[in-house]
Write a protein that holds these residues in place. Structure first.
Motif, PDB file in Angstrom:
ATOM      1  N   SER A  41     -45.897 -10.907  21.010  1.00 15.75           N
ATOM      2  CA  SER A  41     -45.079 -12.038  21.452  1.00 15.75           C
ATOM      3  C   SER A  41     -43.834 -11.571  22.203  1.00 15.75           C
ATOM      4  CB  SER A  41     -44.618 -12.870  20.255  1.00 15.75           C
ATOM      5  OG  SER A  41     -45.644 -13.030  19.333  1.00 15.75           O
ATOM      6  N   GLN A  57     -42.955 -11.864  26.361  1.00 13.72           N
ATOM      7  CA  GLN A  57     -42.623 -13.190  26.900  1.00 13.72           C
ATOM      8  C   GLN A  57     -42.339 -14.093  25.715  1.00 13.72           C
ATOM      9  OE1 GLN A  57     -46.587 -12.603  28.060  1.00 13.72           O
ATOM     10  NE2 GLN A  57     -46.237 -13.761  29.934  1.00 13.72           N
ATOM     11  N   GLU A  58     -41.116 -14.098  25.304  1.00 12.47           N
ATOM     12  CA  GLU A  58     -40.802 -14.894  24.123  1.00 12.47           C
ATOM     13  C   GLU A  58     -41.096 -16.373  24.365  1.00 12.47           C
ATOM     14  OE1 GLU A  58     -37.416 -14.514  21.056  1.00 12.47           O
ATOM     15  OE2 GLU A  58     -37.471 -12.726  22.359  1.00 12.47           O
ATOM     16  N   GLY A  59     -41.676 -16.999  23.354  1.00 11.40           N
ATOM     17  CA  GLY A  59     -41.994 -18.410  23.497  1.00 11.40           C
ATOM     18  C   GLY A  59     -43.382 -18.649  24.082  1.00 11.40           C
ATOM     19  N   VAL A  60     -44.000 -17.571  24.600  1.00  7.88           N
ATOM     20  CA  VAL A  60     -45.351 -17.716  25.141  1.00  7.88           C
ATOM     21  C   VAL A  60     -46.332 -17.234  24.077  1.00  7.88           C
ATOM     22  CG1 VAL A  60     -46.945 -16.977  26.962  1.00  7.88           C
ATOM     23  CG2 VAL A  60     -44.529 -17.342  27.488  1.00  7.88           C
ATOM     24  N   ALA A  61     -47.335 -18.035  23.790  1.00  6.65           N
ATOM     25  CA  ALA A  61     -48.273 -17.676  22.725  1.00  6.65           C
ATOM     26  C   ALA A  61     -49.044 -16.406  23.116  1.00  6.65           C
ATOM     27  CB  ALA A  61     -49.243 -18.833  22.506  1.00  6.65           C
ATOM     28  N   PRO A  62     -49.239 -15.474  22.166  1.00  7.23           N
ATOM     29  CA  PRO A  62     -50.021 -14.269  22.480  1.00  7.23           C
ATOM     30  C   PRO A  62     -51.483 -14.611  22.776  1.00  7.23           C
ATOM     31  CG  PRO A  62     -49.363 -14.301  20.151  1.00  7.23           C
ATOM     32  CD  PRO A  62     -48.759 -15.507  20.790  1.00  7.23           C
TER      33      PRO A  62
END
Ligand code: GLU
Length: 295
Positions: free
Chosen positions: A112, A115-120
């Motif tokens: 994660s 790109q914080e906030g972007v789902a893996p």
């Protein structure tokens, strides 16, 4: 007349067989025997913490009651650890696997982080591995084979061997979830991102589903792998391993999943659909065939 067709049903003895298993086993059996081929039973008991003799015995009882027959002795994966280890040692030596010391939380955090906030990205085995331990390989064969460690495949290096020209495919005689059939192309270039460095040996287990299934299908001469569409995405991993290890590539026959009234796939813990339960309530093998849509 006998044909070269060999199919198999490969349950894990971790719970009662349900209608979905009945469908898979009957289909694999019918496809082989209608062509004079061979139907095999294989017990996938690599997870010794979950495998139970009770379920092992019930598999025999349920399948025999359904009218199936298969050659004995039956192969149990728990007896194949030396073969799995030998292959892992080879892959270690040539730098195709690495030791992974991450736990689930580490993987999730690292996946994660960029790109914080972007789902893996989620692959067939869960969150796609972010590559944290990739440097822990054999260092050109100089480091000893790690004992009791988790080992992951270097997907990028494996693809250089499996598909140097990007050409990767398998033959599908059934259908994938999106209707894939015939010669199914695998988009090799995107596999490192979509599937990543999959686990080939779990810590404390000495193997994984992907490694043992590929080695045993080859060991047993399986020519057509019959299984549910839930495993369709794992087939790309299996094809890569077959090519890397120089194993023959079976055909695949993925089949629809048997669902409950709410449309959910049947799971082992829901024994409401257990074959044994239907049998106890007076159903016949023919009733089970009808319930799963087989004549
Ligand atoms: N052992 C797996 C299961 O019980 C099936 C593996 C396979 O058919 O490839 O779900």
């Amino acid at each position: 007349m006998t044909s070269g067709l060999t199919t198999r049903f490969a349950p894990s003895p971790t719970g009662p067989l349900h209608l979905g298993h009945a469908f898979s086993a009957l289909l694999a059996h019918d496809r082989a025997t209608r062509q004079g081929g061979t139907f095999l039973l294989r017990i996938e008991d690599i997870d010794q913490s979950r495998a139970k003799p009770q379920w092992r015995d019930q598999i025999d009882t349920d399948l025999a009651w359904l009218g199936l027959d298969w050659p004995r002795p039956v192969l149990c994966q728990s007896t194949r650890l030396p073969a799995y280890t030998a292959v892992l040692k080879h892959l270690w030596k040539v730098g195709l696997i690495f030791e992974c010391r991450c736990n689930r939380r580490d993987i999730l955090d690292a996946a994660s982080a960029p790109q914080e906030g972007v789902a893996p990205v989620i692959g067939p085995d869960g969150v796609v591995y972010p590559g944290t331990c990739r440097h822990r390989d054999s260092q050109q064969g100089t480091r000893p084979f790690p004992v009791d460690a988790a080992l992951r495949l270097r997907m990028d290096r494996a693809l250089q061997i499996a598909a140097p020209d990007g050409d990767l495919w398998f033959e599908e005689t059934g259908t994938g979830p999106a209707g894939e059939t015939g010669r199914v192309r695998i988009d090799a270039a995107t596999l490192p991102d979509r599937i990543g460095d999959v686990v080939l040996a779990r810590r404390g287990m000495g193997t994984s589903y992907h490694l043992s299934v590929v080695l045993d299908d080859a060991h047993q001469g399986v020519t057509e792998v019959t299984r549910g569409q839930d495993l369709f995405d794992a087939t790309a991993i299996h094809v890569v391993l077959q090519r890397v290890l120089g194993l023959p590539q079976p055909r695949y026959h993925h089949h629809r999943l048997i669902r409950d009234d709410t449309g959910r796939r049947l799971a082992k813990r829901e024994d409401a659909r257990a074959i044994a339960r239907y049998r106890d309530e007076g159903a016949t093998p023919q009733d089970i065939r009808a319930m799963v849509g087989l004549a």
